[in-house]
Scaffold this active site. Structure first.
Site, mmCIF file in Angstrom:
data_model
loop_
_atom_site.group_PDB
_atom_site.id
_atom_site.type_symbol
_atom_site.label_atom_id
_atom_site.label_comp_id
_atom_site.label_asym_id
_atom_site.label_seq_id
_atom_site.Cartn_x
_atom_site.Cartn_y
_atom_site.Cartn_z
ATOM 1 N N PHE A 119 40.648 36.078 38.501
ATOM 2 C CA PHE A 119 39.224 36.396 38.592
ATOM 3 C C PHE A 119 38.843 37.254 37.386
ATOM 4 C CE2 PHE A 119 35.759 36.275 41.769
ATOM 5 C CZ PHE A 119 36.154 35.171 42.502
ATOM 6 N N GLN A 239 23.771 44.073 39.049
ATOM 7 C CA GLN A 239 24.560 43.031 38.387
ATOM 8 C C GLN A 239 23.898 41.660 38.464
ATOM 9 O OE1 GLN A 239 28.430 41.231 40.063
ATOM 10 N NE2 GLN A 239 29.146 42.716 38.556
ATOM 11 N N HIS A 241 25.020 37.969 38.156
ATOM 12 C CA HIS A 241 26.191 37.104 38.140
ATOM 13 C C HIS A 241 25.938 35.968 37.158
ATOM 14 C CE1 HIS A 241 29.382 34.405 39.394
ATOM 15 N NE2 HIS A 241 29.859 35.321 40.216
ATOM 16 N N LEU A 251 24.920 30.914 44.298
ATOM 17 C CA LEU A 251 26.084 31.304 43.521
ATOM 18 C C LEU A 251 27.095 30.176 43.353
ATOM 19 C CD1 LEU A 251 26.773 34.041 42.246
ATOM 20 C CD2 LEU A 251 28.367 34.403 44.122
ATOM 21 N N GLU A 254 32.978 32.731 40.896
ATOM 22 C CA GLU A 254 33.839 33.009 39.756
ATOM 23 C C GLU A 254 35.193 32.329 39.918
ATOM 24 O OE1 GLU A 254 35.053 37.236 37.747
ATOM 25 O OE2 GLU A 254 33.086 36.972 38.662
ATOM 26 N N ARG A 285 31.608 40.334 34.547
ATOM 27 C CA ARG A 285 30.373 39.590 34.778
ATOM 28 C C ARG A 285 29.239 39.994 33.839
ATOM 29 N NH1 ARG A 285 30.530 39.488 41.428
ATOM 30 N NH2 ARG A 285 32.109 37.846 41.574
ATOM 31 N N HIS A 366 22.410 39.518 41.564
ATOM 32 C CA HIS A 366 23.493 39.333 42.525
ATOM 33 C C HIS A 366 23.857 40.569 43.329
ATOM 34 C CE1 HIS A 366 27.077 37.659 44.279
ATOM 35 N NE2 HIS A 366 27.890 38.487 43.620
ATOM 36 N N ARG A 408 30.332 45.834 38.633
ATOM 37 C CA ARG A 408 31.368 45.533 39.627
ATOM 38 C C ARG A 408 32.205 44.338 39.190
ATOM 39 N NH1 ARG A 408 31.958 41.832 43.383
ATOM 40 N NH2 ARG A 408 29.789 41.159 43.575
#
Length: 599
Positions: A119, A239, A241, A251, A254, A285, A366, A408
């Site tokens: 990730f 954030q 994404h 979404l 990831e 991100r 996000h 994050r």
């Protein structure tokens, strides 16, 4: 008060997502607990989390919780607190194993251990290469966590009050007495009288036009606390994404890039090789979102539009896997097995088969890194001196502990939910053992009932949906992936006008039963306040850090801005204060030195 029904519990938990359910499960072992949710619990937004939950299990390759901790601090752009990060990364390991014991159906490696995938931002700290740290159940990890915890709560006789919409906190000086809620089916007001209250109400992505957040994520708990003289921390950090479905914002996990997917511009170039040469498509991100924005700005968006392609077709992926020196290969069966929901989403919403053609993606609002400030036990903090408000707790996205800082890392949201949900629930249970049930004040629900009657009976001419559209438009234009002083000034001016317009709002449905028109208008008021707090906090921070990127202050400024923002609601406008970032964990004698982030 004669028309208000009163219920009494030791503790009430607002929100039935992962944090709320984990807190309820632990609190219920010693206390009489009620979980209050405006949704049926298994419709909570935790169920939308796809790719995985981070824990350094090291099931197939070397990994350590300290590596996880450093990646989290680095990903936060050195604005997270060291003690909170260490608690998160250490507790992640036994907590994930505990979830497995509860019955969560994780995917498994052939040797029987929990399967893990790569990730963004998670690395082997020795080599700098991506490491397998994301434990997953296909691409339905959040859904499985939600179902597992809900079943465990039912087993442990947790009280659930579904489709009750909490609209106020009963705070008397420095004590908490409970909450006020509306029963959606009847429109009746209820008071939940308690010793302790925990907010786990999620985020506020609906401030923006394109978002991965559900329609219900309107920042209710955050706004309620703000109105009750509780500051909000680091709200400028929201954030985006990098891979939301073009125009829709839904979404694309990831995990697609973790399985080998690559980002491609109109020239067929894997452009992340230029922005993050070591980790490429698995950079954090904020880095990837800005790279997509810059590609589009440079005219390299697909068909001249503001999106790029996310490509996991076997031919493309196998080419780059071979180029990167990996001996694994993927095919259609692999995609359908590892990413079944993503394959279904893209076929349903885009008419795109991901095994045959690339997916159009763009950054989508996000996750809020900021929120209600708490300590490691979930207790809400009132100021820069970290004064505790006894009996009030927060956990999950609504809270800022702070483990995410300026940005994050993927998988850390689910880790945050279960780790700090567990710690908050445990502390709340112990608190309820010794605390007394304080009496309700006179007319405890009077203020919020009057506000709802004002909204219901308003003869204004302003349509709520138009206010919402204008709010989302100005936030998307002016407080998005890139910002400047001037764009945020425009947003603040627009939001002040919309705040005045809100006083002249029109609610067409005057009834009480299932009056979603009225409730959504109240939610709009929450979003307007949180939008303004975000813009005011962001304008004051004259630097770029994590998800907060400013064209007029492009560099990170540790000398002036290595500090957390606290924003208070005043009679007129907002007041900002600041508190220090914790870079040294005295208990473990580990100190982080801020460095430039290199991917």
């Amino acid at each position: 008060m004669a028309d208000v029904k009163i219920h009494t519990y030791d503790a009430v938990i607002i929100g039935a997502g992962g944090a709320g359910l984990m807190a309820a499960l632990y609190a219920s072992r010693k206390a009489n607990v009620a979980v209050i949710s405006k949704l049926y619990p298994t419709r909570s937004h935790t169920g939308a989390a796809q790719g995985g939950i981070g824990a350094a299990l090291g099931n197939m390759e070397e990994d350590h919780w300290r590596w996880h901790a450093y990646d989290t601090m680095k990903g936060s752009d050195f604005l997270a607190d060291a003690d909170a990060i260490h608690k998160l990364c250490q507790e992640a390991i036994p907590t994930v194993i505990e979830l497995e014991y509860m019955g969560l159906p994780f995917d498994r490696f052939p040797n029987g251990t929990i399967s893990q995938r790569r990730f963004g931002g998670h690395t082997n700290n020795d080599t700098g290469k991506p490491v397998m740290r994301a434990c997953h159940a296909a691409d339905r990890t959040g859904h499985m966590i939600l179902q597992t915890l809900y079943q465990q709560c039912i087993k442990n006789n947790v009280n659930f009050l579904d489709e009750f919409h909490v609209v106020d906190l009963i705070r008397v000086d420095d004590t908490v007495r409970g909450v006020v809620a509306i029963e959606i089916a009847t429109g009746e007001f209820h008071i939940f009288h308690s010793k302790a209250v925990l907010f786990a109400t999620g985020g506020w992505g609906r401030c923006w036009e394109v978002t991965s957040n559900a329609h219900s994520l309107t920042g209710d708990g955050t706004a309620i606390c703000l109105r009750r003289n509780i500051p909000l921390q680091d709200m400028e950090f929201f954030q985006f994404h990098p891979t939301g479905i073009f125009k829709l914002g839904i979404l694309i996990t990831e995990g697609v890039r973790g399985e080998g997917g690559v980002l491609i511009n109109k020239d067929g170039e894997r452009f992340m090789e230029r922005y993050a040469p070591n980790i490429k498509d698995l950079a954090s991100r904020d880095v990837v979102s800005r790279a997509i924005y810059l590609e589009v700005q440079a005219g390299r968006g697909i068909n001249g539009q503001n999106y790029v392609h996310l490509d996991i077709t076997p031919d493309t992926v196998n080419h780059y896997l071979e180029q990167d020196g990996e001996d694994r290969r993927i095919d259609r069966e692999y995609i359908e097995t590892k990413l079944p929901d993503i394959a279904d989403f893209t076929r349903t919403y885009l008419g795109v088969d991901p095994a045959l053609e690339p997916m159009p993606v763009q950054p989508t609002a996000h996750y809020g890194m900021g929120g209600i400030p708490t300590d490691l036990d979930g207790r809400v903090l009132l100021d820069a001196q970290k004064s505790v408000l006894p009996g009030l707790y927060a956990a999950g996205e609504v809270a800022c502990v702070s483990v995410h800082g300026g940005n994050r890392l993927g998988t850390n949201s689910l880790t945050d939910l279960v780790v700090f949900g567990k710690l908050s629930g445990s502390h709340m249970a112990d608190y309820c053992q010794s605390a007394e049930l304080l009496p309700l004040p006179d007319d405890a629900a009077g203020e919020i009932m009057a506000e709802f009657e004002r909204l219901r009976n308003s003869n204004g001419q302003v349509k709520p949906h138009l206010v919402r559209q204008k709010m989302q438009a100005t936030m998307t234009k002016n407080v998005s992936v890139f910002r400047t002083h001037d764009t945020m000034s425009e947003a603040i001016s627009d939001l002040e006008e919309l705040r005045d317009a809100y006083l002249n709002i029109q609610v067409e449905d005057k009834g009480k039963q299932f009056n979603t028109d009225l409730l959504e208008t109240w939610e709009l008021g929450c979003l307007l306040e949180l939008s303004e707090v975000t813009a005011v906090s962001a304008q004051a921070r004259e630097e770029s850090r994590g998800a907060h990127a400013r064209d007029d202050y492009p560099e990170r400024d540790d000398e002036r801005w290595l500090k957390h923002t606290l924003c208070y609601k005043e009679t007129e406008g907002y007041r900002l204060d600041y508190k220090d970032v914790v870079l040294k964990d005295d208990q473990l004698d580990i100190e982080y030195i801020p460095k430039p982030r290199v991917y």
